[in-house]
Design a protein around this motif. Sequence first.
Motif, PDB file in Angstrom:
ATOM      1  N   ILE A 144       0.811  -1.220   0.000  1.00 26.24           N
ATOM      2  CA  ILE A 144       0.000   0.000   0.000  1.00 26.24           C
ATOM      3  C   ILE A 144       0.843   1.269   0.000  1.00 26.24           C
ATOM      4  O   ILE A 144       0.462   2.288  -0.579  1.00 26.24           O
ATOM      5  CB  ILE A 144      -0.986  -0.016   1.182  1.00 26.24           C
ATOM      6  N   GLN A 145       2.032   1.231   0.617  1.00 23.72           N
ATOM      7  CA  GLN A 145       2.851   2.446   0.707  1.00 23.72           C
ATOM      8  C   GLN A 145       3.464   2.856  -0.624  1.00 23.72           C
ATOM      9  O   GLN A 145       4.013   3.950  -0.749  1.00 23.72           O
ATOM     10  CB  GLN A 145       3.955   2.283   1.761  1.00 23.72           C
ATOM     11  N   TYR A 146       3.377   1.987  -1.640  1.00 21.60           N
ATOM     12  CA  TYR A 146       3.922   2.318  -2.956  1.00 21.60           C
ATOM     13  C   TYR A 146       2.856   2.881  -3.901  1.00 21.60           C
ATOM     14  O   TYR A 146       3.148   3.177  -5.056  1.00 21.60           O
ATOM     15  CB  TYR A 146       4.558   1.075  -3.586  1.00 21.60           C
ATOM     16  N   ILE A 147       1.638   3.014  -3.434  1.00 21.14           N
ATOM     17  CA  ILE A 147       0.538   3.505  -4.257  1.00 21.14           C
ATOM     18  C   ILE A 147       0.417   5.012  -4.070  1.00 21.14           C
ATOM     19  O   ILE A 147       0.176   5.495  -2.956  1.00 21.14           O
ATOM     20  CB  ILE A 147      -0.773   2.799  -3.884  1.00 21.14           C
ATOM     21  N   GLU A 148       0.565   5.746  -5.144  1.00 18.68           N
ATOM     22  CA  GLU A 148       0.602   7.205  -5.044  1.00 18.68           C
ATOM     23  C   GLU A 148      -0.678   7.773  -4.454  1.00 18.68           C
ATOM     24  O   GLU A 148      -0.651   8.540  -3.489  1.00 18.68           O
ATOM     25  CB  GLU A 148       0.867   7.823  -6.421  1.00 18.68           C
ATOM     26  N   LYS A 149      -1.817   7.422  -5.014  1.00 14.43           N
ATOM     27  CA  LYS A 149      -3.092   7.977  -4.570  1.00 14.43           C
ATOM     28  C   LYS A 149      -3.780   6.981  -3.650  1.00 14.43           C
ATOM     29  O   LYS A 149      -4.842   6.430  -3.951  1.00 14.43           O
ATOM     30  CB  LYS A 149      -3.956   8.331  -5.783  1.00 14.43           C
ATOM     31  N   THR A 150      -3.170   6.792  -2.491  1.00 12.27           N
ATOM     32  CA  THR A 150      -3.622   5.768  -1.561  1.00 12.27           C
ATOM     33  C   THR A 150      -5.056   5.993  -1.105  1.00 12.27           C
ATOM     34  O   THR A 150      -5.885   5.080  -1.132  1.00 12.27           O
ATOM     35  CB  THR A 150      -2.706   5.734  -0.324  1.00 12.27           C
ATOM     36  N   TYR A 151      -5.366   7.207  -0.691  1.00 10.43           N
ATOM     37  CA  TYR A 151      -6.678   7.455  -0.108  1.00 10.43           C
ATOM     38  C   TYR A 151      -7.780   7.400  -1.165  1.00 10.43           C
ATOM     39  O   TYR A 151      -8.914   7.016  -0.846  1.00 10.43           O
ATOM     40  CB  TYR A 151      -6.683   8.784   0.644  1.00 10.43           C
ATOM     41  N   GLU A 152      -7.466   7.736  -2.401  1.00 15.06           N
ATOM     42  CA  GLU A 152      -8.444   7.577  -3.472  1.00 15.06           C
ATOM     43  C   GLU A 152      -8.764   6.100  -3.685  1.00 15.06           C
ATOM     44  O   GLU A 152      -9.918   5.722  -3.890  1.00 15.06           O
ATOM     45  CB  GLU A 152      -7.925   8.204  -4.769  1.00 15.06           C
ATOM     46  N   LEU A 153      -7.729   5.264  -3.637  1.00  7.83           N
ATOM     47  CA  LEU A 153      -7.950   3.829  -3.781  1.00  7.83           C
ATOM     48  C   LEU A 153      -8.749   3.285  -2.601  1.00  7.83           C
ATOM     49  O   LEU A 153      -9.662   2.467  -2.780  1.00  7.83           O
ATOM     50  CB  LEU A 153      -6.614   3.103  -3.900  1.00  7.83           C
ATOM     51  N   LEU A 154      -8.433   3.733  -1.391  1.00  6.27           N
ATOM     52  CA  LEU A 154      -9.184   3.281  -0.227  1.00  6.27           C
ATOM     53  C   LEU A 154     -10.645   3.710  -0.309  1.00  6.27           C
ATOM     54  O   LEU A 154     -11.543   2.978   0.140  1.00  6.27           O
ATOM     55  CB  LEU A 154      -8.540   3.816   1.052  1.00  6.27           C
ATOM     56  N   ASP A 155     -10.902   4.881  -0.888  1.00  9.25           N
ATOM     57  CA  ASP A 155     -12.286   5.306  -1.118  1.00  9.25           C
ATOM     58  C   ASP A 155     -13.004   4.338  -2.057  1.00  9.25           C
ATOM     59  O   ASP A 155     -14.161   3.959  -1.830  1.00  9.25           O
ATOM     60  CB  ASP A 155     -12.325   6.714  -1.710  1.00  9.25           C
ATOM     61  N   GLN A 156     -12.329   3.932  -3.116  1.00 11.23           N
ATOM     62  CA  GLN A 156     -12.918   2.980  -4.058  1.00 11.23           C
ATOM     63  C   GLN A 156     -13.201   1.640  -3.380  1.00 11.23           C
ATOM     64  O   GLN A 156     -14.241   1.008  -3.632  1.00 11.23           O
ATOM     65  CB  GLN A 156     -11.984   2.774  -5.245  1.00 11.23           C
ATOM     66  N   ILE A 157     -12.290   1.225  -2.526  1.00 12.25           N
ATOM     67  CA  ILE A 157     -12.455  -0.056  -1.843  1.00 12.25           C
ATOM     68  C   ILE A 157     -13.663  -0.026  -0.911  1.00 12.25           C
ATOM     69  O   ILE A 157     -14.497  -0.949  -0.910  1.00 12.25           O
ATOM     70  CB  ILE A 157     -11.171  -0.414  -1.076  1.00 12.25           C
ATOM     71  N   ARG A 158     -13.788   1.041  -0.109  1.00 13.76           N
ATOM     72  CA  ARG A 158     -14.917   1.079   0.821  1.00 13.76           C
ATOM     73  C   ARG A 158     -16.241   1.178   0.068  1.00 13.76           C
ATOM     74  O   ARG A 158     -17.253   0.609   0.508  1.00 13.76           O
ATOM     75  CB  ARG A 158     -14.756   2.221   1.814  1.00 13.76           C
TER      76      ARG A 158
END
Length: 271
Positions: free
Chosen positions: A169-183
């Motif tokens: 997860i720490q290598y993903i630039e737009k981490t919080y955008e991806l977490l939004d998609q996941i939730r």
Amino acid sequence: MNYLLKQFIPPIFRTLYWYSFKYGWKGDYENFAEANKIAKGYDEQSIVEKIRETTRKVVNGEVAYERDGIVYDNPKMNFAMLSTLLHVAAENNCNLTVLDFGGSLGTTYNHKKLFLKSVHNLNWCIVEQPNYVEIGRKEFEHDRLHFYYSLEECLQHHQPDIIIFSGVIQYIEKTYELLDQIRMSGVKYLYIDYIAFNDEDRDRIAIQHVPPEFYGTPASYTCWFYSKPKFYSYMKQHFNLMYDFIADPDKYYIQLKPFFYEGQLWKLKSN
């Protein structure tokens, strides 16, 4: 003579040399674009080929395990992950669909498959960079192991019970955008391990310099050191923390500042 000299060097100095002066994590960059001008990235063709080679050895039964291009005869078991997978499978009548984000060519699947034989219906879905997906589909895909280019593509074919970020997860630039998609996808569980945190109240961007022992050539990746309060604050808005843990007992350093790799299991809150 070099061997004898090394015996007189205290372990702390060898550790600091390895993780602070030569390899390891360095820098404090404004954004990923700035760091990416220096870092080479995980999709370098030489790295892909090395992982392809070691994965083939695992599949052929020549070695027990591979990770990041290194082969192991006696791999350590990640019991936190294994127990979580078995728990989730038990909740689903011994059925399990895993979305392994950044799962390479099947590293974690190959490590856990023997312990998941009792799962009646197992689907292990890997979301990876395009060159990994192309090789995975051509050489390693089968009825239990699948490769996809994106979260969206995977969700068109499967409804995962759990998403895994293992050292990813720490290598993903737009981490919080991806977490939004996941939730918003409704996936019930999110398992994260080998995540590093900054001891400040801000996210820090650094470059991880990897020694050639891993891929046969030096490598470097842009990565986050998340602010733990910020990360947990976001997660607790949408997920319940089931447990957290130290993923690796070894201490690492980012330019002389120590840190541990940590992990958590999160469960999506009910609406």
